[in-house]
Design a protein around this motif. Structure first.
Motif, PDB file in Angstrom:
ATOM      1  N   GLY A   1      55.598 -41.234  81.892  1.00 52.24           N
ATOM      2  CA  GLY A   1      54.585 -40.532  82.676  1.00 52.24           C
ATOM      3  C   GLY A   1      53.564 -41.476  83.274  1.00 52.24           C
ATOM      4  O   GLY A   1      53.192 -41.349  84.439  1.00 52.24           O
ATOM      5  N   HIS A   2      53.107 -42.424  82.512  1.00 50.82           N
ATOM      6  CA  HIS A   2      52.118 -43.369  83.017  1.00 50.82           C
ATOM      7  C   HIS A   2      52.807 -44.493  83.797  1.00 50.82           C
ATOM      8  O   HIS A   2      53.948 -44.872  83.493  1.00 50.82           O
TER       9      HIS A   2
ATOM     10  N   THR B   1      47.764 -37.154  72.905  1.00 47.78           N
ATOM     11  CA  THR B   1      47.103 -37.403  74.186  1.00 47.78           C
ATOM     12  C   THR B   1      47.060 -38.896  74.427  1.00 47.78           C
ATOM     13  O   THR B   1      46.725 -39.680  73.525  1.00 47.78           O
TER      14      THR B   1
ATOM     15  N   TYR C   1      47.331 -37.663  79.718  1.00 47.30           N
ATOM     16  CA  TYR C   1      48.430 -36.715  79.529  1.00 47.30           C
ATOM     17  C   TYR C   1      48.347 -36.083  78.140  1.00 47.30           C
ATOM     18  O   TYR C   1      48.135 -36.790  77.140  1.00 47.30           O
TER      19      TYR C   1
ATOM     20  N   ARG D   1      50.695 -34.306  75.461  1.00 51.24           N
ATOM     21  CA  ARG D   1      52.127 -34.249  75.174  1.00 51.24           C
ATOM     22  C   ARG D   1      52.351 -33.446  73.894  1.00 51.24           C
ATOM     23  O   ARG D   1      51.702 -33.696  72.877  1.00 51.24           O
TER      24      ARG D   1
ATOM     25  N   TRP E   1      55.430 -34.476  79.277  1.00 52.72           N
ATOM     26  CA  TRP E   1      54.006 -34.173  79.111  1.00 52.72           C
ATOM     27  C   TRP E   1      53.754 -32.707  79.408  1.00 52.72           C
ATOM     28  O   TRP E   1      54.518 -32.053  80.103  1.00 52.72           O
TER      29      TRP E   1
ATOM     30  N   LYS F   1      50.225 -31.376  79.978  1.00 54.40           N
ATOM     31  CA  LYS F   1      49.116 -31.247  80.913  1.00 54.40           C
ATOM     32  C   LYS F   1      48.741 -32.633  81.426  1.00 54.40           C
ATOM     33  O   LYS F   1      48.825 -33.628  80.695  1.00 54.40           O
ATOM     34  N   LYS F   2      48.276 -32.678  82.687  1.00 57.98           N
ATOM     35  CA  LYS F   2      47.775 -33.914  83.273  1.00 57.98           C
ATOM     36  C   LYS F   2      46.312 -33.710  83.634  1.00 57.98           C
ATOM     37  O   LYS F   2      45.965 -32.784  84.378  1.00 57.98           O
TER      38      LYS F   2
ATOM     39  N   ASP G   1      42.436 -28.402  82.154  1.00 60.59           N
ATOM     40  CA  ASP G   1      42.612 -29.548  83.050  1.00 60.59           C
ATOM     41  C   ASP G   1      41.333 -29.888  83.810  1.00 60.59           C
ATOM     42  O   ASP G   1      41.343 -30.752  84.684  1.00 60.59           O
TER      43      ASP G   1
END
Length: 602
Positions: A374-375, A390, A399, A401, A409, A411-412, A449
């Motif tokens: 993700g990153h 997180t 993120y 997870r 993940w 939520k962003k 978020d």
């Protein structure tokens, strides 16, 4: 003529026939030297001498009335004495001589009725001796035990002096060690030194009818309060205290043998908390080669199984606190370790890498469970909340997870403008605090978020973050080199509670689990570890030993030991906190996890 027939005039004429000094004699002051009109005595003598020159006396009635019946010798001597006295007083070169005036009267008794005691109290120093400004305290080593005892004695003396001088006329300061409610966390974040008037435990004042007073008569008539109505004794009824009997209150100042009031005696006799001695040297030092000297990384964490995880270069090592054995958990290929974080309960450990990956390992079986993406840049911070992991990265993203779900993940979070270097979950309230290199501190509610609060008080990167386990919604954060402050936030109301300038870069923060204290590690320029008492924020101890910035901090599961890591490639263990009351002192240091047996890890 009638003048010659007067006896008084004849005697005066005979006396005036004596030789008279010449008019040019220096005994007569020249008129040019006299700045003020000549006195009456000068004019009197001048007129007498003028009559001698003429051989007669003026026949004016005024002259006769002036000189009749006077002795010439007495007049002459009186004139000479008067002239000499006037010359001494009129001489310009003579220094003035004042006799001390003697005032006969009663002694001066000062009164405070016209003084503004409230204004005077506000000008007094916060604590310590009234003659010692608080600025001078910075020159003294705060962590020394003898210094703490001196400060406590100064505060006690100052409080006693104010109570004896002003009593209830102005608010009194109660030393923290004597205050009954000391140690309670307050939303104000202050030490309460100016919060209330004399000690809360002081006895209530007596009613006016029980206060000692002088009776009008029967001064030496005594009666037991129990038998005040037996036998028809009416003698005490004539005194002002008849309804309640004689004053038998032993706390009254009338019966006191002490020079201080009862409230002051109670304050001095109340139990005091002795300052806690903290060892200045670590009880263990471990070498940690390749421990990165990077402010934005988090490479040390102590798990609930009493095992310390450390990221060194591209490897993760585990140190068992019970057996002091070390084992390598993993070694990354073509990557580096940038963060390490244990789950709250269990043997799972999360590892962030320089390439933006997040790996989850089972430390008991030494097996990697999964790798999450993700990153796009390095992951410098990790935080667990049960099964939610997180991660924060240099790509400015956060993120959430769910390690139970197959998704990478859940939520962003987008909010920070630069690298996210600090993450901490408050598991009880479900709030997440994040700090970044953009000098921002944000609070996120659960999996929302959008940030619940956004604090912009710091002027440098915010890496040090800690939630208080003793007060709901109390969040502490520390700023970097340009800020150097520890700021306390109320995340329930979204306000700043208190702040303190530490004088050095704040790298890490951790609350004690056993007492209302907080420990901070620092970088430029003192590289020290400081234990603070909250909410007064007085230093309990200041520990030094690292030669580089103290960038890493972790606390043992029992909350008694902290471990610090620095760029000098050493790990130092400090025994700074006592055990929690009521907890059995285990010889294994509090470890009870399944990792006690190292035979399962190869």
């Amino acid at each position: 003529m009638g003048l010659n027939g007067d006896s008084g005039g004849g005697a005066l004429s005979a006396a005036l026939k004596r030789p008279v000094p010449d008019s040019n004699s220096p005994t007569v002051a020249s008129p040019s030297r006299v700045s003020t009109p000549p006195p009456q005595s000068d004019r009197l003598r001048g007129e007498a001498r003028q009559g001698e020159r003429n051989g007669r006396i003026s026949s004016r009635p005024s002259d006769f009335g002036r000189f009749a019946g006077l002795d010439a010798d007495a007049v002459d001597s009186a004139l000479r004495r008067e002239l000499g006295r006037q010359q001494r007083e009129d001489t310009p070169g003579a220094s003035p001589h004042r006799k001390r005036q003697r005032i006969n009267g009663d002694r001066f008794i000062p009164t405070r009725s016209g003084q503004d005691l409230q204004a005077g109290f506000s000008l007094l120093h916060e604590d310590g001796s009234p003659a010692t400004p608080s600025r001078l305290k910075k020159r003294t080593p705060h962590g020394e035990l003898h210094f703490q005892k001196t400060e406590e004695a100064n505060r006690t003396f100052s409080t006693l002096l104010r109570a004896e001088l002003f009593e209830n006329s102005i608010p009194q300061a109660t030393p923290p060690s004597m205050s009954p409610d000391h140690g309670r966390a307050s939303n104000g974040g202050h030490d309460g030194m100016r919060s209330h008037t004399p000690p809360n435990g002081a006895a209530p004042s007596l009613p006016s009818t029980l206060t000692p007073s002088t009776p009008h008569k029967n001064l030496f008539s005594y009666m037991s309060p129990r038998h005040s109505n037996i036998g028809g004794h009416l003698t005490p009824s004539r005194t002002p205290q008849s309804r309640h009997g004689p004053n038998m209150d032993t706390r009254s100042e009338v019966y006191s043998l002490s020079p201080v009031r009862f409230n002051s005696q109670q304050m001095l006799l109340s139990p005091r908390r002795q300052p806690r001695a903290v060892s200045k040297v670590p009880y263990k030092v471990l070498d940690a080669p390749d421990l990165a000297d990077d402010f934005y990384l988090n490479l040390v964490d102590w798990g609930s199984a009493n095992v310390l995880g450390v990221g060194l270069g591209n490897s993760v090592y585990l140190w068992n606190a019970a057996t002091s054995r070390v084992n390598k958990l993993c070694q990354l290929e073509d990557d580096t370790v940038t963060s390490v974080s244990w789950i709250q309960k269990g043997t799972h450990i999360a590892i962030g890498t320089g390439k933006g990956l997040v790996q989850i390992w089972d430390a008991e079986k030494a097996r990697r469970l999964r790798t999450m993406t993700g990153h796009t840049m390095r992951v410098g911070s990790l935080a667990w909340n049960t099964h939610i992991l997180t991660s924060g990265s240099r790509d400015r993203l956060i993120y959430h997870r769910d390690v139970r779900a197959p998704d990478q993940w859940l939520k962003k979070l987008v909010g920070h403008k630069q690298e996210v270097c600090g993450l901490k979950w408050n598991c009880e309230d479900g709030q997440l605090a994040s700090g970044g290199n953009d000098n921002k501190l944000m609070v996120w509610d659960k999996l929302s978020d959008t940030p619940l609060w956004k604090f912009s008080d710091h002027t440098a990167a915010v890496k040090a973050i800690a939630w208080s386990p003793h007060q709901r919604g109390l969040l502490a954060s520390g700023g970097g080199t340009a800020d150097r402050r520890i700021i306390f936030h109320d995340t329930v109301r979204g306000t700043v509670v208190n702040e303190i300038d530490t004088g050095s870069q704040v790298c890490n923060l951790a609350w004690s689990k056993n007492s209302n204290e907080i420990v901070s590690t620092h970088g430029y320029s003192q590289n020290q570890i400081v234990v603070w008492k909250y909410p007064s924020m007085t230093q309990v101890a200041s520990l030094t030993g690292h030669t580089y910035r103290v960038l890493y901090l972790a606390m043992s599961p029992d909350g008694r030991v902290v471990v610090t890591g620095a760029g000098d490639e050493t790990l130092r263990f400090w025994n700074v906190f006592g055990k929690r009351p009521g907890v059995r002192d285990d010889s294994d240091g509090g470890g009870s996890g399944r990792l006690q047996d190292w035979a399962v890890i190869r």
